[in-house]
Design an enzyme around this catalytic site. Sequence first.
Site, PDB file in Angstrom:
ATOM      1  N   GLY A  10       0.853  -1.217   0.051  1.00  0.00           N
ATOM      2  CA  GLY A  10      -0.129  -0.033  -0.009  1.00  0.00           C
ATOM      3  C   GLY A  10       0.719   1.102   0.085  1.00  0.00           C
ATOM      4  N   THR A  71      -4.103   1.571  10.546  1.00  0.00           N
ATOM      5  CA  THR A  71      -5.285   1.460   9.914  1.00  0.00           C
ATOM      6  C   THR A  71      -6.303   2.543  10.829  1.00  0.00           C
ATOM      7  OG1 THR A  71      -4.772  -0.516   8.964  1.00  0.00           O
ATOM      8  CG2 THR A  71      -7.113   0.266   8.916  1.00  0.00           C
ATOM      9  N   HIS A 123      -7.625  14.792   2.667  1.00  0.00           N
ATOM     10  CA  HIS A 123      -6.901  13.476   2.475  1.00  0.00           C
ATOM     11  C   HIS A 123      -6.922  13.013   1.203  1.00  0.00           C
ATOM     12  CE1 HIS A 123      -6.965  13.213   6.850  1.00  0.00           C
ATOM     13  NE2 HIS A 123      -5.920  12.493   6.920  1.00  0.00           N
ATOM     14  N   LYS A 127      -8.517   7.453   0.606  1.00  0.00           N
ATOM     15  CA  LYS A 127      -8.798   7.142   2.248  1.00  0.00           C
ATOM     16  C   LYS A 127     -10.373   6.894   2.059  1.00  0.00           C
ATOM     17  CE  LYS A 127      -8.554   9.288   6.791  1.00  0.00           C
ATOM     18  NZ  LYS A 127      -7.902   8.012   7.347  1.00  0.00           N
ATOM     19  N   GLY A 133      -9.394   9.758  11.462  1.00  0.00           N
ATOM     20  CA  GLY A 133      -9.241   9.298  12.976  1.00  0.00           C
ATOM     21  C   GLY A 133      -8.668  10.483  13.572  1.00  0.00           C
TER      22      GLY A 133
HETATM   23  P1  NAP Z   1      -3.721   1.911   0.402  1.00  0.00           P
HETATM   24  O1  NAP Z   1      -2.542   2.541  -0.197  1.00  0.00           O
HETATM   25  O2  NAP Z   1      -5.044   1.596   0.101  1.00  0.00           O
HETATM   26  O3  NAP Z   1      -3.160   0.591   1.011  1.00  0.00           O
HETATM   27  C1  NAP Z   1      -3.816  -0.409   1.836  1.00  0.00           C
HETATM   28  C2  NAP Z   1      -3.127  -1.803   1.394  1.00  0.00           C
HETATM   29  O4  NAP Z   1      -3.756  -2.848   2.335  1.00  0.00           O
HETATM   30  C3  NAP Z   1      -2.985  -2.134   0.104  1.00  0.00           C
HETATM   31  O5  NAP Z   1      -1.749  -2.755  -0.333  1.00  0.00           O
HETATM   32  C4  NAP Z   1      -3.890  -3.427   0.029  1.00  0.00           C
HETATM   33  O6  NAP Z   1      -3.661  -4.416  -0.974  1.00  0.00           O
HETATM   34  C5  NAP Z   1      -3.697  -3.944   1.545  1.00  0.00           C
HETATM   35  N1  NAP Z   1      -4.709  -4.884   1.944  1.00  0.00           N
HETATM   36  C6  NAP Z   1      -6.178  -4.933   1.703  1.00  0.00           C
HETATM   37  N2  NAP Z   1      -6.603  -5.835   2.389  1.00  0.00           N
HETATM   38  C7  NAP Z   1      -5.786  -6.495   3.084  1.00  0.00           C
HETATM   39  C8  NAP Z   1      -5.616  -7.607   3.722  1.00  0.00           C
HETATM   40  N3  NAP Z   1      -6.812  -8.594   4.151  1.00  0.00           N
HETATM   41  N4  NAP Z   1      -4.630  -8.055   4.372  1.00  0.00           N
HETATM   42  C9  NAP Z   1      -3.343  -7.726   3.973  1.00  0.00           C
HETATM   43  N5  NAP Z   1      -3.347  -6.485   3.303  1.00  0.00           N
HETATM   44  C10 NAP Z   1      -4.534  -5.880   2.772  1.00  0.00           C
HETATM   45  O7  NAP Z   1      -4.045   2.689   1.907  1.00  0.00           O
HETATM   46  P2  NAP Z   1      -2.879   3.546   2.719  1.00  0.00           P
HETATM   47  O8  NAP Z   1      -2.819   4.802   2.112  1.00  0.00           O
HETATM   48  O9  NAP Z   1      -1.390   2.837   2.735  1.00  0.00           O
HETATM   49  O10 NAP Z   1      -3.340   3.495   4.135  1.00  0.00           O
HETATM   50  C11 NAP Z   1      -3.686   2.397   4.900  1.00  0.00           C
HETATM   51  C12 NAP Z   1      -4.504   2.559   6.000  1.00  0.00           C
HETATM   52  O11 NAP Z   1      -3.765   3.079   6.957  1.00  0.00           O
HETATM   53  C13 NAP Z   1      -5.940   3.428   5.820  1.00  0.00           C
HETATM   54  O12 NAP Z   1      -6.777   2.761   6.901  1.00  0.00           O
HETATM   55  C14 NAP Z   1      -5.088   4.711   6.149  1.00  0.00           C
HETATM   56  O13 NAP Z   1      -6.304   5.521   6.628  1.00  0.00           O
HETATM   57  C15 NAP Z   1      -4.260   4.457   7.467  1.00  0.00           C
HETATM   58  N6  NAP Z   1      -3.178   5.541   7.738  1.00  0.00           N
HETATM   59  C16 NAP Z   1      -2.980   5.889   8.871  1.00  0.00           C
HETATM   60  C17 NAP Z   1      -1.985   6.627   9.125  1.00  0.00           C
HETATM   61  C18 NAP Z   1      -1.589   6.952  10.444  1.00  0.00           C
HETATM   62  O14 NAP Z   1      -0.704   7.633  10.866  1.00  0.00           O
HETATM   63  N7  NAP Z   1      -2.248   6.331  11.409  1.00  0.00           N
HETATM   64  C19 NAP Z   1      -1.333   7.460   8.228  1.00  0.00           C
HETATM   65  C20 NAP Z   1      -1.646   6.980   7.018  1.00  0.00           C
HETATM   66  C21 NAP Z   1      -2.623   6.113   6.744  1.00  0.00           C
HETATM   67  P3  NAP Z   1      -4.242  -4.361  -2.374  1.00  0.00           P
HETATM   68  O15 NAP Z   1      -3.057  -3.733  -2.794  1.00  0.00           O
HETATM   69  O16 NAP Z   1      -3.794  -5.829  -2.834  1.00  0.00           O
HETATM   70  O17 NAP Z   1      -5.319  -3.931  -2.408  1.00  0.00           O
END
Ligand code: NAP
Length: 209
Positions: A10, A71, A123, A127, A133
Amino acid sequence: MKLALFGHRGKVGHVLAPALEAAGHEVRGIGRGDPIDVTGADAAIDFTTPEAGAGNVRACLEQDVPCIVGTTGLDLEPLGALAAERGLVVFHAPNFALGAVLMMRFAQEAAAYMPRAEIIELHNEAKRDAPSGTAKATASLVGGDPAIHSVRLPGLVAHQEVLFGGDGQLLTIRHDTLSREAFVPGVLLALDKLATLPPGLTVGLDRLL
Ligand code: NAP
């Protein structure tokens, strides 16, 4: 540490995986559709989706592996209860960027003097959850149930403004995450402090500072 990283392909995961390795950790990426086998891992990190994250964390706890949850949009309470039952730690930060934690702290301070506030969080369109959050955490620190406006557009990473209105004046406290490298030091800090946290759920990077 030996780490399992859910969501390694991701937007956050593909920046985080090499950074964790550069910091000396051994990283096993677990993607969508892979078996959730975290045998031998010292900790798991989840940056996936609200739908996937809860199942991933539950499976890790059932395999006695503590979790760092990036997440957002998860119902963390039942996961915290399971962790407490099993004597394990679940740590979640709504925002792993240090500047965002400071933005929330400054907003809490400003609210004591300027209670009329609204929050705008912006965002990337990918997202899934809204409000963010971070916006919800900021709202609870500011108090008074401030309105939260959510913007989802291409080109954005993660941004938030907290606006305080008073007679004849406006105070804006703004934080911009410009790239996902911003989240790396917070995750490394959480890994460093994980063993010192009490069993169950701990929320917020400020708890580690
Ligand atoms: P993203 O680019 O959509 O990446 C999500 C990843 O999760 C994708 O690679 C996806 O795989 C994978 N995935 C989906 N279902 C899965 C499963 N069952 N098991 C394992 N992997 C799975 O999203 P992102 O921007 O990286 O953000 C991810 C999460 O982090 C979101 O909830 C976002 O809100 C959160 N976040 C939090 C912070 C923080 O500071 N707390 C910062 C940034 C983001 P595929 O590629 O195969 O679809």
